[in-house]
Write a protein that holds these residues in place. Structure first.
Motif, PDB file in Angstrom:
ATOM      1  N   TYR A  73       0.862  -1.191   0.000  1.00 30.27           N
ATOM      2  CA  TYR A  73       0.000   0.000   0.000  1.00 30.27           C
ATOM      3  C   TYR A  73       0.896   1.238   0.000  1.00 30.27           C
ATOM      4  N   LYS A  74       0.653   2.130  -0.968  1.00 32.85           N
ATOM      5  CA  LYS A  74       1.578   3.248  -1.169  1.00 32.85           C
ATOM      6  C   LYS A  74       0.882   4.585  -1.002  1.00 32.85           C
ATOM      7  N   VAL A  75       1.424   5.410  -0.129  1.00 32.02           N
ATOM      8  CA  VAL A  75       0.902   6.761   0.087  1.00 32.02           C
ATOM      9  C   VAL A  75       1.949   7.756  -0.405  1.00 32.02           C
ATOM     10  N   VAL A  76       1.492   8.713  -1.199  1.00 30.26           N
ATOM     11  CA  VAL A  76       2.383   9.758  -1.716  1.00 30.26           C
ATOM     12  C   VAL A  76       2.134  11.058  -0.967  1.00 30.26           C
ATOM     13  N   ILE A  77       3.220  11.750  -0.579  1.00 31.84           N
ATOM     14  CA  ILE A  77       3.092  13.171  -0.261  1.00 31.84           C
ATOM     15  C   ILE A  77       3.956  13.889  -1.287  1.00 31.84           C
ATOM     16  N   GLU A  78       3.424  14.961  -1.845  1.00 31.03           N
ATOM     17  CA  GLU A  78       4.058  15.495  -3.048  1.00 31.03           C
ATOM     18  C   GLU A  78       4.101  17.013  -3.069  1.00 31.03           C
ATOM     19  N   ALA A  79       5.163  17.530  -3.682  1.00 29.83           N
ATOM     20  CA  ALA A  79       5.276  18.964  -3.984  1.00 29.83           C
ATOM     21  C   ALA A  79       6.007  19.082  -5.310  1.00 29.83           C
ATOM     22  N   HIS A  80       6.080  20.299  -5.861  1.00 29.12           N
ATOM     23  CA  HIS A  80       6.849  20.408  -7.106  1.00 29.12           C
ATOM     24  C   HIS A  80       8.112  21.243  -6.910  1.00 29.12           C
ATOM     25  N   ALA A  81       9.124  20.849  -7.669  1.00 29.12           N
ATOM     26  CA  ALA A  81      10.481  21.338  -7.447  1.00 29.12           C
ATOM     27  C   ALA A  81      10.862  22.480  -8.377  1.00 29.12           C
ATOM     28  N   ASP A  82      10.062  22.702  -9.417  1.00 27.68           N
ATOM     29  CA  ASP A  82      10.521  23.617 -10.460  1.00 27.68           C
ATOM     30  C   ASP A  82      10.163  25.061 -10.182  1.00 27.68           C
ATOM     31  N   GLU A  83      10.972  25.914 -10.803  1.00 27.43           N
ATOM     32  CA  GLU A  83      10.864  27.366 -10.644  1.00 27.43           C
ATOM     33  C   GLU A  83      10.570  27.978 -12.001  1.00 27.43           C
ATOM     34  N   ILE A  84       9.606  28.895 -12.060  1.00 33.65           N
ATOM     35  CA  ILE A  84       9.339  29.590 -13.322  1.00 33.65           C
ATOM     36  C   ILE A  84      10.595  30.349 -13.757  1.00 33.65           C
ATOM     37  N   SER A  85      10.765  30.482 -15.064  1.00 34.97           N
ATOM     38  CA  SER A  85      11.983  31.132 -15.570  1.00 34.97           C
ATOM     39  C   SER A  85      11.698  31.653 -16.974  1.00 34.97           C
ATOM     40  N   TRP A  86      12.734  32.038 -17.664  1.00 34.74           N
ATOM     41  CA  TRP A  86      12.618  32.488 -19.051  1.00 34.74           C
ATOM     42  C   TRP A  86      13.581  31.684 -19.914  1.00 34.74           C
ATOM     43  N   PHE A  87      13.295  31.653 -21.217  1.00 35.03           N
ATOM     44  CA  PHE A  87      14.247  31.093 -22.187  1.00 35.03           C
ATOM     45  C   PHE A  87      14.776  32.229 -23.068  1.00 35.03           C
ATOM     46  N   VAL A  88      16.044  32.189 -23.429  1.00 32.09           N
ATOM     47  CA  VAL A  88      16.560  33.068 -24.481  1.00 32.09           C
ATOM     48  C   VAL A  88      15.883  32.636 -25.781  1.00 32.09           C
ATOM     49  N   ILE A  97      18.671  40.766 -25.971  1.00 27.43           N
ATOM     50  CA  ILE A  97      18.098  39.408 -25.941  1.00 27.43           C
ATOM     51  C   ILE A  97      16.602  39.477 -25.644  1.00 27.43           C
ATOM     52  N   TYR A  98      15.801  38.872 -26.500  1.00 19.12           N
ATOM     53  CA  TYR A  98      14.370  38.732 -26.233  1.00 19.12           C
ATOM     54  C   TYR A  98      14.107  37.336 -25.676  1.00 19.12           C
ATOM     55  N   VAL A  99      13.064  37.252 -24.861  1.00 19.28           N
ATOM     56  CA  VAL A  99      12.834  36.012 -24.109  1.00 19.28           C
ATOM     57  C   VAL A  99      11.423  35.472 -24.340  1.00 19.28           C
ATOM     58  N   ILE A 100      11.231  34.217 -24.032  1.00 19.11           N
ATOM     59  CA  ILE A 100       9.888  33.636 -23.912  1.00 19.11           C
ATOM     60  C   ILE A 100       9.781  32.993 -22.534  1.00 19.11           C
ATOM     61  N   ARG A 101       8.549  32.730 -22.127  1.00 19.58           N
ATOM     62  CA  ARG A 101       8.329  32.165 -20.796  1.00 19.58           C
ATOM     63  C   ARG A 101       8.710  30.694 -20.721  1.00 19.58           C
ATOM     64  N   ASN A 102       9.202  30.292 -19.554  1.00 23.80           N
ATOM     65  CA  ASN A 102       9.289  28.863 -19.210  1.00 23.80           C
ATOM     66  C   ASN A 102       8.476  28.734 -17.923  1.00 23.80           C
ATOM     67  N   GLY A 103       7.189  28.452 -18.072  1.00 23.38           N
ATOM     68  CA  GLY A 103       6.261  28.561 -16.938  1.00 23.38           C
ATOM     69  C   GLY A 103       5.629  29.941 -16.950  1.00 23.38           C
ATOM     70  N   GLY A 104       4.866  30.249 -15.927  1.00 25.03           N
ATOM     71  CA  GLY A 104       4.064  31.486 -15.915  1.00 25.03           C
ATOM     72  C   GLY A 104       4.816  32.714 -15.447  1.00 25.03           C
ATOM     73  N   SER A 105       5.968  32.985 -16.037  1.00 22.08           N
ATOM     74  CA  SER A 105       6.752  34.158 -15.637  1.00 22.08           C
ATOM     75  C   SER A 105       6.008  35.428 -16.020  1.00 22.08           C
ATOM     76  N   ASP A 106       6.130  36.437 -15.171  1.00 26.43           N
ATOM     77  CA  ASP A 106       5.299  37.634 -15.280  1.00 26.43           C
ATOM     78  C   ASP A 106       6.063  38.773 -15.952  1.00 26.43           C
ATOM     79  N   HIS A 107       5.622  39.145 -17.176  1.00 23.37           N
ATOM     80  CA  HIS A 107       6.269  40.240 -17.916  1.00 23.37           C
ATOM     81  C   HIS A 107       6.178  41.567 -17.163  1.00 23.37           C
ATOM     82  N   GLN A 108       5.130  41.719 -16.330  1.00 21.48           N
ATOM     83  CA  GLN A 108       4.934  43.018 -15.664  1.00 21.48           C
ATOM     84  C   GLN A 108       6.022  43.335 -14.644  1.00 21.48           C
ATOM     85  N   ILE A 109       6.632  42.287 -14.078  1.00 17.14           N
ATOM     86  CA  ILE A 109       7.636  42.576 -13.048  1.00 17.14           C
ATOM     87  C   ILE A 109       9.063  42.570 -13.592  1.00 17.14           C
TER      88      ILE A 109
END
Ligand SMILES: [Zn+2]
Length: 372
Positions: A73-88, A97-109
Motif C-alpha cells: 500500500y503506497k501513500v504519496v506526499i508530493e510537492a513540485h520542485a521547479d521554478e518559473i523562468s525564461w528562455f533566451v 536578448i528577447y525572451v519567452i516564458r518557461n512557466g508562468g513568468s510575469d512580464h509586468q515585473i
C-alpha cells in the motif's frame, strides 16, 4: 494505552528549526528552472536521505524518497520542485536578448530586474532594461511591459559578443533575488511556489524519523519536476509509483492584498493556516481525513473551492492510473510568480503538522471509496 490529553499536547512535534531553515534558505537560493531542476533535486535529496530508506530519480529529474519501500500500500506526499523562468529566444544584431516564458513568468515585473543566464560556462549576468521615464513621451498612454517589448542587456554590443559569453537560444534565465525573513514573520523569496512544498514534505520525513514513527504503509515523498508548464512531472511519476493515496501540497493566493477580488478568488490569508481544497479531483473521504486530522491536532485551516481543476499536481495524481484518491493542502502565499513571494512561518509549520498528522491517521490498505 490511552494517554491523557495534556500529554498528547506536549508531544506535538517540533517543526522548522535552525538546521532545517538553513536547508530551506540554500534550497530557495539555488535556481531550479522548469526542465532544469537537477541541482535543486540534489540539495533536496541530500537533506532528506537520513530520513528515508530508499530513493530514486526518474528520467526527467523527479526525486522520490521512500520509507518502507517493500510495502504494498503506497501513500504519496508530493510537492513540485521547479521554478518559473525564461528562455533566451532571440538575440539581436545589437546584442540585446528577447525572451519567452518557461512557466508562468510575469512580464509586468521584469523591467529593471537583474538576472542570471545559465550557460555551459556558468552564470552570465544581465538586466531587463527599460526606457527611462524621461524618454517616455508625456501625455501619451504609457506602454506596459509585454513579452514583445521586454529585453535583456548583458553588456554586449553585438550578437557575436553575446554568443562568445556562452549564451545561445534555449539558455534558461532566473532572477537573482534571494531568501529573506521579513519581520520575523514571513519567509520571502523567489519560487517559494512551490519549493516551500519540497521543504515541507522533507520536514514531514524528518519528523517521522525523529519521532520514531513506524508507518504501516509505504510512504513516497515526491518532489516532482515540471509542474509550472502543466503538471508534467507528476503525470510521469504517478504512472510509475501507482499510489493508493496522494496528498499534494502547493501554494494558493492570499487574497487580502490590494487589487484581488474576493468574490472571484475567495477569502484566504497568510497566517490563518493551511488551505484545504474542494474540487472534483479531491477525494472527499480523504479530504475528511485531513479535516479531522486538523481538528484533532488543533491545527487551524481555511477552505477553498476550485472550479473544474485545482491547477495543481493533485489533478495529475487523481486522474492517473485507475483514479487515485487525492487531496490538496495549500500554503497561502502573497505575490505569486514575483520575486518577492511571501509565506507565513506559522503556516509552514502548520502544513507540515497537518501532513504529518494525516499520515498517522491513514490505515494500511484503507479503502476510500464512497460506496463499498
Ligand atoms: Zn506556480
Amino acid at each position: 494505552m490511552a494517554k491523557k490529553k495534556t500529554e498528547e499536547n506536549k508531544q506535538q512535534p517540533a517543526v522548522v528549526n535552525e538546521t532545517s531553515l538553513a536547508f530551506f534558505e540554500k534550497y530557495i537560493n539555488n535556481p531550479s528552472p522548469t526542465g532544469f531542476e537537477w541541482k535543486g533535486q540534489e540539495i533536496w535529496l541530500d537533506y532528506i536521505k537520513p530520513y528515508i530508506d530508499d530513493h530514486y530519480v526518474d528520467n526527467y529529474g523527479t526525486a522520490v524518497g521512500i520509507i518502507n519501500p517493500t510495502a504494498e500500500y503506497k501513500v504519496v506526499i508530493e510537492a513540485h520542485a521547479d521554478e518559473i523562468s525564461w528562455f533566451v529566444n532571440y538575440i539581436t544584431n545589437d546584442g540585446l536578448i528577447y525572451v519567452i516564458r518557461n512557466g508562468g513568468s510575469d512580464h509586468q515585473i521584469a523591467p529593471s530586474k537583474r538576472v542570471d543566464i545559465h550557460t555551459d560556462n556558468g552564470i552570465v549576468k544581465a538586466v531587463f532594461g527599460w526606457p527611462a521615464i524621461h524618454t517616455r513621451l508625456g501625455g501619451e498612454k504609457e506602454e506596459a511591459p509585454t513579452l514583445k517589448n521586454i529585453f535583456l542587456d548583458c553588456g554586449c554590443t553585438s550578437k557575436d559578443e553575446v554568443e562568445a559569453l556562452g549564451i545561445h537560444v534555449g539558455c534558461v534565465i532566473t532572477y537573482e533575488d534571494e531568501f529573506m525573513v521579513l519581520n520575523n514573520r514571513y519567509y520571502v523569496g523567489r519560487a517559494l511556489d512551490n519549493r516551500a512544498g519540497g521543504f515541507m514534505i522533507a520536514e514531514v520525513a524528518r519528523l517521522l524519523k525523529e519521532n520514531n514513527i513506524q508507518l504501516p504503509f509505504g510512504l513516497y515523498i515526491v518532489n516532482a519536476v515540471q509542474e509550472e508548464i502543466g503538471l508534467r512531472g507528476a503525470e510521469m511519476i504517478a504512472h510509475r509509483i501507482k499510489p493508493n493515496v496522494a496528498i499534494v501540497t502547493d501554494v494558493t493566493h492570499d487574497t487580502g492584498t490590494p487589487m484581488i477580488n474576493k468574490i472571484t478568488q475567495g477569502d484566504l490569508a497568510c497566517g490563518k493556516g493551511p488551505v484545504i481544497s474542494y474540487a472534483p479531483a479531491v477525494q472527499n473521504n480523504l479530504n475528511k481525513l485531513l479535516i479531522e486530522s486538523a481538528q484533532k491536532a488543533n491545527i487551524p485551516f481555511q477552505r477553498q473551492a476550485s472550479s473544474r481543476s485545482t491547477g495543481t499536481d493533485t489533478d495529475a495524481f487523481a486522474y492517473s492510473n485507475d483514479g487515485v484518491p487525492s487531496a490538496l493542502i495549500s500554503l497561502p502565499l502573497r505575490y505569486m510568480h514575483t520575486t518577492v513571494e511571501m509565506i507565513h512561518k506559522e503556516d509552514v509549520d502548520n502544513v507540515i503538522r497537518l501532513i504529518y498528522e494525516s499520515l498517522l491517521n491513514i490505515q494500511n490498505g484503507q479503502d476510500f471509496r464512497y460506496i463499498k
